[in-house]
Write a protein that holds these residues in place. Structure first.
Motif, PDB file in Angstrom:
ATOM      1  N   HIS A 499       0.829  -1.204   0.000  1.00 59.47           N
ATOM      2  CA  HIS A 499       0.000   0.000   0.000  1.00 59.47           C
ATOM      3  C   HIS A 499       0.870   1.263   0.000  1.00 59.47           C
ATOM      4  O   HIS A 499       0.580   2.230  -0.718  1.00 59.47           O
ATOM      5  CB  HIS A 499      -0.917  -0.004   1.221  1.00 59.47           C
ATOM      6  N   LEU A 500       1.945   1.242   0.785  1.00 57.19           N
ATOM      7  CA  LEU A 500       2.796   2.423   0.904  1.00 57.19           C
ATOM      8  C   LEU A 500       3.692   2.617  -0.315  1.00 57.19           C
ATOM      9  O   LEU A 500       4.069   3.749  -0.638  1.00 57.19           O
ATOM     10  CB  LEU A 500       3.648   2.318   2.171  1.00 57.19           C
ATOM     11  N   LEU A 501       4.034   1.529  -0.991  1.00 56.57           N
ATOM     12  CA  LEU A 501       4.883   1.594  -2.185  1.00 56.57           C
ATOM     13  C   LEU A 501       4.112   0.984  -3.356  1.00 56.57           C
ATOM     14  O   LEU A 501       4.316  -0.186  -3.717  1.00 56.57           O
ATOM     15  CB  LEU A 501       6.202   0.843  -1.973  1.00 56.57           C
ATOM     16  N   PRO A 502       3.216   1.726  -3.966  1.00 57.39           N
ATOM     17  CA  PRO A 502       2.371   1.172  -5.028  1.00 57.39           C
ATOM     18  C   PRO A 502       3.146   0.543  -6.183  1.00 57.39           C
ATOM     19  O   PRO A 502       2.640  -0.356  -6.847  1.00 57.39           O
ATOM     20  CB  PRO A 502       1.572   2.393  -5.500  1.00 57.39           C
ATOM     21  N   GLU A 503       4.359   1.004  -6.414  1.00 58.32           N
ATOM     22  CA  GLU A 503       5.187   0.437  -7.476  1.00 58.32           C
ATOM     23  C   GLU A 503       5.426  -1.057  -7.257  1.00 58.32           C
ATOM     24  O   GLU A 503       5.659  -1.810  -8.211  1.00 58.32           O
ATOM     25  CB  GLU A 503       6.522   1.186  -7.513  1.00 58.32           C
ATOM     26  N   ALA A 504       5.370  -1.498  -5.997  1.00 58.90           N
ATOM     27  CA  ALA A 504       5.620  -2.900  -5.667  1.00 58.90           C
ATOM     28  C   ALA A 504       4.337  -3.701  -5.439  1.00 58.90           C
ATOM     29  O   ALA A 504       4.398  -4.870  -5.064  1.00 58.90           O
ATOM     30  CB  ALA A 504       6.489  -2.985  -4.410  1.00 58.90           C
ATOM     31  N   ALA A 505       3.190  -3.096  -5.690  1.00 57.91           N
ATOM     32  CA  ALA A 505       1.907  -3.710  -5.318  1.00 57.91           C
ATOM     33  C   ALA A 505       1.704  -5.079  -5.945  1.00 57.91           C
ATOM     34  O   ALA A 505       1.155  -5.989  -5.308  1.00 57.91           O
ATOM     35  CB  ALA A 505       0.758  -2.778  -5.692  1.00 57.91           C
ATOM     36  N   ASP A 506       2.146  -5.263  -7.187  1.00 57.74           N
ATOM     37  CA  ASP A 506       1.885  -6.519  -7.889  1.00 57.74           C
ATOM     38  C   ASP A 506       3.100  -7.437  -7.939  1.00 57.74           C
ATOM     39  O   ASP A 506       3.089  -8.440  -8.665  1.00 57.74           O
ATOM     40  CB  ASP A 506       1.416  -6.212  -9.321  1.00 57.74           C
ATOM     41  N   LEU A 507       4.135  -7.113  -7.182  1.00 55.59           N
ATOM     42  CA  LEU A 507       5.358  -7.903  -7.213  1.00 55.59           C
ATOM     43  C   LEU A 507       5.428  -8.868  -6.034  1.00 55.59           C
ATOM     44  O   LEU A 507       4.777  -8.664  -5.004  1.00 55.59           O
ATOM     45  CB  LEU A 507       6.578  -6.977  -7.198  1.00 55.59           C
ATOM     46  N   GLU A 508       6.234  -9.902  -6.190  1.00 47.93           N
ATOM     47  CA  GLU A 508       6.475 -10.836  -5.083  1.00 47.93           C
ATOM     48  C   GLU A 508       7.349 -10.159  -4.033  1.00 47.93           C
ATOM     49  O   GLU A 508       8.376  -9.561  -4.360  1.00 47.93           O
ATOM     50  CB  GLU A 508       7.164 -12.097  -5.602  1.00 47.93           C
ATOM     51  N   ILE A 509       6.942 -10.248  -2.769  1.00 47.88           N
ATOM     52  CA  ILE A 509       7.685  -9.618  -1.679  1.00 47.88           C
ATOM     53  C   ILE A 509       7.940 -10.648  -0.586  1.00 47.88           C
ATOM     54  O   ILE A 509       7.021 -11.339  -0.144  1.00 47.88           O
ATOM     55  CB  ILE A 509       6.922  -8.411  -1.087  1.00 47.88           C
ATOM     56  N   GLU A 510       9.180 -10.746  -0.152  1.00 46.10           N
ATOM     57  CA  GLU A 510       9.538 -11.576   1.005  1.00 46.10           C
ATOM     58  C   GLU A 510       9.734 -10.677   2.215  1.00 46.10           C
ATOM     59  O   GLU A 510      10.263  -9.565   2.090  1.00 46.10           O
ATOM     60  CB  GLU A 510      10.821 -12.355   0.736  1.00 46.10           C
ATOM     61  N   ARG A 511       9.338 -11.158   3.380  1.00 48.14           N
ATOM     62  CA  ARG A 511       9.493 -10.404   4.628  1.00 48.14           C
ATOM     63  C   ARG A 511      10.289 -11.248   5.614  1.00 48.14           C
ATOM     64  O   ARG A 511       9.905 -12.375   5.925  1.00 48.14           O
ATOM     65  CB  ARG A 511       8.125 -10.052   5.223  1.00 48.14           C
ATOM     66  N   HIS A 512      11.405 -10.714   6.077  1.00 45.02           N
ATOM     67  CA  HIS A 512      12.293 -11.444   6.982  1.00 45.02           C
ATOM     68  C   HIS A 512      12.509 -10.632   8.256  1.00 45.02           C
ATOM     69  O   HIS A 512      12.885  -9.457   8.193  1.00 45.02           O
ATOM     70  CB  HIS A 512      13.641 -11.706   6.310  1.00 45.02           C
ATOM     71  N   LEU A 513      12.319 -11.266   9.394  1.00 44.80           N
ATOM     72  CA  LEU A 513      12.463 -10.587  10.678  1.00 44.80           C
ATOM     73  C   LEU A 513      13.875 -10.746  11.227  1.00 44.80           C
ATOM     74  O   LEU A 513      14.473 -11.830  11.164  1.00 44.80           O
ATOM     75  CB  LEU A 513      11.456 -11.141  11.685  1.00 44.80           C
ATOM     76  N   LEU A 514      14.399  -9.667  11.782  1.00 50.62           N
ATOM     77  CA  LEU A 514      15.671  -9.649  12.504  1.00 50.62           C
ATOM     78  C   LEU A 514      15.436  -8.948  13.837  1.00 50.62           C
ATOM     79  O   LEU A 514      15.899  -7.832  14.068  1.00 50.62           O
ATOM     80  CB  LEU A 514      16.730  -8.913  11.678  1.00 50.62           C
ATOM     81  N   PRO A 515      14.695  -9.598  14.735  1.00 50.58           N
ATOM     82  CA  PRO A 515      14.308  -8.921  15.985  1.00 50.58           C
ATOM     83  C   PRO A 515      15.490  -8.538  16.848  1.00 50.58           C
ATOM     84  O   PRO A 515      15.423  -7.568  17.600  1.00 50.58           O
ATOM     85  CB  PRO A 515      13.406  -9.953  16.675  1.00 50.58           C
ATOM     86  N   ASN A 516      16.599  -9.292  16.751  1.00 49.88           N
ATOM     87  CA  ASN A 516      17.799  -8.946  17.517  1.00 49.88           C
ATOM     88  C   ASN A 516      18.358  -7.586  17.116  1.00 49.88           C
ATOM     89  O   ASN A 516      19.021  -6.910  17.911  1.00 49.88           O
ATOM     90  CB  ASN A 516      18.867 -10.009  17.323  1.00 49.88           C
ATOM     91  N   LEU A 517      18.094  -7.179  15.872  1.00 48.20           N
ATOM     92  CA  LEU A 517      18.537  -5.871  15.371  1.00 48.20           C
ATOM     93  C   LEU A 517      17.386  -4.877  15.329  1.00 48.20           C
ATOM     94  O   LEU A 517      17.541  -3.786  14.764  1.00 48.20           O
ATOM     95  CB  LEU A 517      19.133  -6.023  13.972  1.00 48.20           C
ATOM     96  N   LEU A 518      16.234  -5.257  15.896  1.00 47.58           N
ATOM     97  CA  LEU A 518      15.029  -4.417  15.871  1.00 47.58           C
ATOM     98  C   LEU A 518      14.687  -4.050  14.428  1.00 47.58           C
ATOM     99  O   LEU A 518      14.290  -2.923  14.119  1.00 47.58           O
ATOM    100  CB  LEU A 518      15.219  -3.146  16.707  1.00 47.58           C
ATOM    101  N   SER A 519      14.794  -5.038  13.540  1.00 47.19           N
ATOM    102  CA  SER A 519      14.722  -4.756  12.104  1.00 47.19           C
ATOM    103  C   SER A 519      13.863  -5.773  11.375  1.00 47.19           C
ATOM    104  O   SER A 519      13.682  -6.914  11.818  1.00 47.19           O
ATOM    105  CB  SER A 519      16.130  -4.765  11.481  1.00 47.19           C
ATOM    106  N   VAL A 520      13.368  -5.357  10.234  1.00 51.11           N
ATOM    107  CA  VAL A 520      12.684  -6.237   9.290  1.00 51.11           C
ATOM    108  C   VAL A 520      13.254  -5.943   7.901  1.00 51.11           C
ATOM    109  O   VAL A 520      13.525  -4.792   7.559  1.00 51.11           O
ATOM    110  CB  VAL A 520      11.149  -6.027   9.327  1.00 51.11           C
TER     111      VAL A 520
END
Length: 564
Positions: A499-520
């Protein structure tokens, strides 16, 4: 780095996917010259001091011609009256072997899709990513200067550490720690405040100092910079660089899989950040292969759309262009057009009033994207929209490259280590097997802040670091407090990112968590098309993607804004 403080090894990472394409084209014009000539010039400046102080030099500046680079360095040494021991590591060049590998059933599958390699004759470079053990062998043989071809970015740091501490090839945790240190310093000042989201907090960025890594026997390290240099080394700057151009938490490499979800960072002192507790696993049995081919020719145009009626102007310009162009859109291999809305309401300057209509045409035939395209644009100048001007001229046809990442069994690509004036030794690229179990480290305990939310740019509470991975882009997002992480983890889902990056709306997206770094970390597949050189985005390397995300306005807990 040589004169600003004590160091043991001067390392340099010179290669990127785009660099290999550039070097391949240079090599075609000047056989034997497919290396970083700027490295040779820098060696002329510091070689004597390095030898006097016992500083070893390790760099992958050899590119496609590590032997030619080593010989060029030797010529400089001879001219300066110096006698360093120079070694080079090669064997990574698979271009001459592609037909034989395919004939033997080694199909070099695509790293992402798994599709086998076809049309090997179209490629102009194909290089396996080597790890650190060829470098270790060269240093064991007394080399003062080691030049490599396509080693990984971190290998030029991991190699000296493994040599100095005498690590075994299955010292997974130590190797992983050195890889992490190498990843942090590989892009120089990006670890000391360069490209840092919160750059206004960093002093002296008009001339940031380069980082160094002090690596201990267990693989832990301290990242710092020479005293008196600009920039800063903080948990934030190191976290930001750790997120650069990565994928899943298991960071794959030829020597070890470094688990980024186990890293622990601590601000040890001003401009000193300790990295510890990194766990490692055995690497995959394959090596990544960076391959480039010439994709054809392209022409890029942009027409200024000034003031009112931007959409109507864009529609007329596009229709008039194709009416004037001797070819139709379907006659080209690829056509990409878009309207970029950069104009402001009630603009206070001429520049603030301008949007753009952008066009890219690509084809294997250079003539198709040449003068006919630029002539068609010129015909519109007095015959189409009011205020017409060329915001960007095509400048004629120009060649572009296409990148492909493949895989090859590590055992088929040994590393060859040559000491100038000596013999050649061979180092096996296949790592030993092992069975290691690693658990990710959780984030510090915290709860999502309660209370009201207010609209604010996302970047008021989080930082980002983004970059290219072939045709894909990575986008790392990090919080700076456990409370902000607790909110970020729940808020920034894959759907929210679309939603925030409409350019990527129709693309495959992977989401990886790095909680030790407070990051995604997000990996957005095919955002860059066929790679940096072929991309039609304004920012073909996705370096600004994270800052775009930070500019988007979302509902943020008021308490997080107060603490920020």
């Amino acid at each position: 780095m040589v004169e600003g403080g004590p160091i043991d090894v001067l390392t340099g990472d010179w290669l990127a996917e785009l660099t290999m394409l550039i070097l391949a084209r240079t090599q075609a014009k000047r056989p034997g010259g497919g290396y970083a000539r700027s490295f040779v010039r820098q060696m002329e400046q510091v070689m004597g001091t390095c030898l006097d102080r016992g500083i070893r030099v390790v760099a992958n500046a050899g590119g496609l011609d590590p032997d030619g680079c080593a010989e060029a360095v030797a010529e400089v040494a001879d001219r300066l009256g110096l006698s360093p021991t120079i070694a080079y590591v090669d064997g990574d060049n698979l271009l001459p072997r592609l037909d034989d590998l395919l004939a033997a059933g080694v199909d070099l599958p695509d790293l992402v899709t798994g599709e086998p390699l076809t049309e090997p004759g179209r490629f102009i470079s194909a290089n396996a990513y080597f790890g650190c053990w060829g470098i270790v062998e060269a240093l064991d043989r007394g080399a003062d200067i080691v030049v490599t071809g396509r080693t990984t970015d971190a290998a030029v740091v991991c190699g000296p550490a493994a040599w100095h501490h005498g690590w075994a090839r299955d010292d997974w945790d130590a190797l992983a720690g050195a890889v992490v240190a190498g990843h942090v310093i590989e892009c120089g000042t990006q670890a000391t405040g360069g490209n840092y989201s919160f750059f206004t907090e960093i002093p002296g960025l008009e001339r940031a100092g380069f980082p160094w890594a002090d690596i201990a026997a267990d693989g832990s390290s301290v990242i710092g910079k020479h005293n008196g240099t600009g920039g800063a080394v903080t948990v934030g700057t190191v976290t930001s660089q750790l997120l650069y151009e990565i994928g899943a938490p298991g960071y794959l490499g030829p020597d070890v899989t470094a688990r980024f979800d186990t890293i622990r960072l601590e601000q040890e002192a001003p401009d000193r950040v300790q990295i510890s507790d990194t766990r490692g696993e055995p690497p995959p049995p394959t090596l990544k292969v960076s391959m480039n081919r010439l994709g054809g020719y392209r022409s890029d145009l942009a027409i200024g759309l000034t003031g009112l009626d931007v959409d109507a102007k864009a529609e007329l310009v596009e229709a008039a262009f194709w009416r004037a162009c001797p070819l139709a859109p379907e006659d080209f291999d690829e056509v990409s057009s878009r309207t970029v809305y950069t104009g402001k309401d009630d603009p206070a300057s001429n520049e603030e009033a301008v949007a753009q209509w952008c066009l890219t045409v690509k084809d294997a035939d250079e003539q198709k994207v040449g003068r006919g395209v630029s002539n068609a644009m010129n015909e519109l100048a007095l015959a189409s929209i009011p205020g017409f001007f060329a915001a960007r001229s095509g400048g004629g046809a120009r060649a572009f490259g296409v990148h492909r990442a493949g895989l090859v069994p590590a055992g088929l690509v040994p590393q060859h280590v040559v000491v100038l004036g000596g013999d050649r030794t061979v180092v096996d690229s296949a790592a030993p097997e092992g069975d290691v179990s690693v658990e990710p480290v959780p984030a510090p305990p915290s709860e999502v802040p309660a209370g009201p939310t207010v609209p604010a740019p996302l970047g008021r509470v989080v930082g980002t670091r983004s970059g290219d991975k072939g045709g894909d882009a990575n986008l790392g997002v990090f919080a700076r407090t456990p409370e902000a992480w607790a909110w970020l983890d729940g808020f920034l889902t894959t759907d929210r990112l679309r939603h925030l990056l409409p350019e990527a709306a129709d693309l495959e997206i992977e989401r990886h968590l790095l909680p030790n770094l407070l990051s995604v970390n997000f990996v957005i597949r095919k955002l860059l098309g066929e790679g940096v050189a072929a991309s039609t985005r304004q920012d073909g390397q996705a370096k600004s993607l994270g800052e775009w995300l930070r500019a988007r306005v979302v509902d943020v807990p008021e308490s997080l804004l107060e603490s920020a």
